[in-house]
Structures are given as C-alpha cells and as structure tokens.
Design a protein around this motif. Sequence first.
Motif, PDB file in Angstrom:
ATOM      1  N   ASP A  83       0.865  -1.175   0.000  1.00 36.84           N
ATOM      2  CA  ASP A  83       0.000   0.000   0.000  1.00 36.84           C
ATOM      3  C   ASP A  83       0.900   1.222   0.000  1.00 36.84           C
ATOM      4  O   ASP A  83       1.961   1.222   0.639  1.00 36.84           O
ATOM      5  CB  ASP A  83      -0.908   0.007   1.233  1.00 36.84           C
ATOM      6  CG  ASP A  83      -1.949   1.125   1.188  1.00 36.84           C
ATOM      7  OD1 ASP A  83      -2.331   1.557   0.090  1.00 36.84           O
ATOM      8  OD2 ASP A  83      -2.381   1.567   2.267  1.00 36.84           O
ATOM      9  N   ARG A 112      -5.919  -5.310   7.482  1.00 39.19           N
ATOM     10  CA  ARG A 112      -6.131  -4.102   8.283  1.00 39.19           C
ATOM     11  C   ARG A 112      -5.495  -2.890   7.624  1.00 39.19           C
ATOM     12  O   ARG A 112      -6.083  -1.834   7.528  1.00 39.19           O
ATOM     13  CB  ARG A 112      -5.558  -4.316   9.695  1.00 39.19           C
ATOM     14  CG  ARG A 112      -5.889  -3.167  10.649  1.00 39.19           C
ATOM     15  CD  ARG A 112      -4.646  -2.346  10.850  1.00 39.19           C
ATOM     16  NE  ARG A 112      -4.788  -1.338  11.855  1.00 39.19           N
ATOM     17  CZ  ARG A 112      -4.785  -0.034  11.593  1.00 39.19           C
ATOM     18  NH1 ARG A 112      -4.715   0.395  10.375  1.00 39.19           N
ATOM     19  NH2 ARG A 112      -4.850   0.834  12.551  1.00 39.19           N
ATOM     20  N   PHE A 113      -4.271  -3.044   7.107  1.00 41.04           N
ATOM     21  CA  PHE A 113      -3.604  -1.889   6.505  1.00 41.04           C
ATOM     22  C   PHE A 113      -4.096  -1.588   5.097  1.00 41.04           C
ATOM     23  O   PHE A 113      -4.110  -0.434   4.684  1.00 41.04           O
ATOM     24  CB  PHE A 113      -2.082  -2.052   6.557  1.00 41.04           C
ATOM     25  CG  PHE A 113      -1.542  -1.577   7.865  1.00 41.04           C
ATOM     26  CD1 PHE A 113      -1.331  -0.231   8.100  1.00 41.04           C
ATOM     27  CD2 PHE A 113      -1.304  -2.464   8.895  1.00 41.04           C
ATOM     28  CE1 PHE A 113      -0.881   0.220   9.322  1.00 41.04           C
ATOM     29  CE2 PHE A 113      -0.852  -2.028  10.123  1.00 41.04           C
ATOM     30  CZ  PHE A 113      -0.637  -0.683  10.342  1.00 41.04           C
ATOM     31  N   ASN A 115      -7.083  -1.766   4.273  1.00 42.25           N
ATOM     32  CA  ASN A 115      -8.406  -1.176   4.493  1.00 42.25           C
ATOM     33  C   ASN A 115      -8.365  -0.070   5.549  1.00 42.25           C
ATOM     34  O   ASN A 115      -9.348   0.181   6.232  1.00 42.25           O
ATOM     35  CB  ASN A 115      -9.394  -2.268   4.890  1.00 42.25           C
ATOM     36  CG  ASN A 115      -9.628  -3.231   3.757  1.00 42.25           C
ATOM     37  OD1 ASN A 115     -10.309  -2.914   2.796  1.00 42.25           O
ATOM     38  ND2 ASN A 115      -9.006  -4.398   3.842  1.00 42.25           N
ATOM     39  N   ARG A 116      -7.234   0.600   5.670  1.00 41.07           N
ATOM     40  CA  ARG A 116      -7.058   1.670   6.653  1.00 41.07           C
ATOM     41  C   ARG A 116      -7.926   2.878   6.300  1.00 41.07           C
ATOM     42  O   ARG A 116      -8.372   3.021   5.159  1.00 41.07           O
ATOM     43  CB  ARG A 116      -5.587   2.054   6.786  1.00 41.07           C
ATOM     44  CG  ARG A 116      -4.977   2.591   5.526  1.00 41.07           C
ATOM     45  CD  ARG A 116      -3.460   2.770   5.644  1.00 41.07           C
ATOM     46  NE  ARG A 116      -2.910   3.179   4.373  1.00 41.07           N
ATOM     47  CZ  ARG A 116      -2.898   4.425   3.928  1.00 41.07           C
ATOM     48  NH1 ARG A 116      -3.393   5.403   4.670  1.00 41.07           N
ATOM     49  NH2 ARG A 116      -2.390   4.718   2.753  1.00 41.07           N
ATOM     50  N   ARG A 118      -7.190   5.919   5.766  1.00 40.82           N
ATOM     51  CA  ARG A 118      -6.555   6.866   4.838  1.00 40.82           C
ATOM     52  C   ARG A 118      -6.668   8.315   5.310  1.00 40.82           C
ATOM     53  O   ARG A 118      -6.658   9.245   4.519  1.00 40.82           O
ATOM     54  CB  ARG A 118      -7.081   6.693   3.422  1.00 40.82           C
ATOM     55  CG  ARG A 118      -6.904   5.268   2.942  1.00 40.82           C
ATOM     56  CD  ARG A 118      -6.907   5.106   1.453  1.00 40.82           C
ATOM     57  NE  ARG A 118      -6.721   3.701   1.118  1.00 40.82           N
ATOM     58  CZ  ARG A 118      -5.548   3.091   1.030  1.00 40.82           C
ATOM     59  NH1 ARG A 118      -4.445   3.750   1.275  1.00 40.82           N
ATOM     60  NH2 ARG A 118      -5.456   1.814   0.731  1.00 40.82           N
ATOM     61  N   ALA A 164      -7.717   6.753  13.424  1.00 39.94           N
ATOM     62  CA  ALA A 164      -7.001   5.633  12.813  1.00 39.94           C
ATOM     63  C   ALA A 164      -6.638   4.560  13.828  1.00 39.94           C
ATOM     64  O   ALA A 164      -6.493   3.393  13.481  1.00 39.94           O
ATOM     65  CB  ALA A 164      -5.749   6.143  12.105  1.00 39.94           C
ATOM     66  N   HIS A 165      -6.496   4.954  15.084  1.00 41.35           N
ATOM     67  CA  HIS A 165      -6.088   4.020  16.131  1.00 41.35           C
ATOM     68  C   HIS A 165      -7.186   3.789  17.171  1.00 41.35           C
ATOM     69  O   HIS A 165      -6.914   3.340  18.277  1.00 41.35           O
ATOM     70  CB  HIS A 165      -4.820   4.537  16.813  1.00 41.35           C
ATOM     71  CG  HIS A 165      -3.657   4.625  15.886  1.00 41.35           C
ATOM     72  ND1 HIS A 165      -3.389   5.762  15.134  1.00 41.35           N
ATOM     73  CD2 HIS A 165      -2.702   3.728  15.551  1.00 41.35           C
ATOM     74  CE1 HIS A 165      -2.312   5.548  14.404  1.00 41.35           C
ATOM     75  NE2 HIS A 165      -1.880   4.323  14.632  1.00 41.35           N
TER      76      HIS A 165
END
Length: 196
Positions: A83, A112-113, A115-116, A118, A164-165
């Motif tokens: 990505d 997971r990454f 489909n982050r 962004r 994001a977290h």
Amino acid sequence: MFKRVNEGVKYILIEVTIYSKKLGVNWMNVFITSGTYDFLKTIKAKHANETMILMENAEGAVLLHETSASTVFESPRKFEVIDSSGELAEHGHVVFNNIPVTEEGRPIFEYRFKNRARAIEDVDGFQAIRVLRPLNADTYIILTQWKDEAAFKGWQNSKAYDKAHQKRGTEDGIDNQPKIFSSPSYVSSYNVPEED
C-alpha cells in the motif's frame, strides 16, 4: 478471481504474480541497506537515476531504494510495497514503525492496513506512506514521511490519528488478536538531509 491449487502460500503467491504479469501490473519493491552516511551517499550518487532516499539518525544511516526492478544493493533487507500514497521526497522526517508479524498473522495484518482509514494523507506536513511486506524476514514496516518532525508530532496529536487508532487496546483491536505479532513493535526515526 484466483483458483486455489494448493493451500500453501507459495502457490498462491505464484498465481497472483502470474495473473499480475498478464495484466501488466508492476510490483513495487523497497530495498534497505545500512552503512556510514558518506559510503551510502556514494552509492546514491552512482545511481542518480534511481529512486533512492538517504536518511540518518544518531545510530547511523540507511539508504532506501524504491523500484519495480532489481536493486543495486548487495545484501539488502527486501520488501514488497502493499500500500502506498504520496511520493518519497529528498527532504523531511521519516518514521519506520517496525512490526514483527507471525506467518499466520500476515493476512489479518495486511487486511487491516489495506483497508485503513486513509486519514493520514490529509494531515498537514504528510508527504508519503508505504506499507512494506518483508520478503526475507517477519518484520513489516509502516514507513511514513513528513515535512519535518513537528509535522509527525502533529499527526500523533490529531483527531485523525485518534480515529485511525480508535480500536487499539479494545477487544476489536488488531493488537488484541491472538497469534498475530511475534514480538513487540518498535519505532525508528530518521532525517533526510537536504543535499547541498
């Protein structure tokens, strides 16, 4: 889309590679080598037409080579870019979030990454992100590049970072999934000095 001929990861990767070549897709790779700043600077100068970023911190220097071809490094750490966003720049602050992942945890981690949210791309001072899959080790790198260290700190203190977290430390967080991480993650930060 892909027919599974074997449950083994090698066969699946071969199928994906063959399919991507038929479509004309070029995989991007990142290679990283370490050394003294001056030595790595000479390698970079010899290959000025390549995308190479020379960076340093108090512990030493690293040279990153991003390419869809082979690398000029003799024995680098090897990664596939799974990505990316933005262009790597010849200046700024680079953060490597090094995350050791078990073999069985790779699909969950990558999902997971890929489909982050962004959200990072909209933060002031953001330059680039690369999610790097290790090809000869177990440690993924989430590489982010910033205008400067203050921009990175701004991201860490932003609502976008919190979003994001937001699942971290919760039952749904990837950090609480069993058998994903082989050891604790760690962060390495570098500065990309502007050339004279």
